[in-house]
Scaffold this motif. Structure first.
Motif: not given
Length: 75
Positions: A23, A63, A66
């Protein structure tokens, strides 16, 4: 850091990325910049399998978008 080998650094980097569940926060412009740099480097290799630069899927793009939006808020 002569006491640490490249292999050890790579292993530590992979462990770190695993721990943060990959992440990472990065601006979309930075991602695009390095994507195209890596893509141009990959074209110089004789073996095209050495560096895979396949297009990303729609789900992967969502993803990334985001994370990019999150980066814009943080940065």
């Amino acid at each position: 850091m002569p006491d640490v080998s490249i292999k050890e650094i790579n292993n530590l980097e992979k462990l770190f990325l695993d721990l943060i569940d990959y992440d990472l926060i990065i601006k979309g412009a930075d991602y695009a910049k390095y994507y195209f740099i890596l893509r141009s480097i990959s074209e110089e290799f004789e073996d095209p399998e050495l560096i895979q630069m396949d297009p990303i899927s729609y789900e992967e793009m969502k993803v990334l978008q985001k994370n990019s939006d999150k980066a814009e808020e943080v940065l």
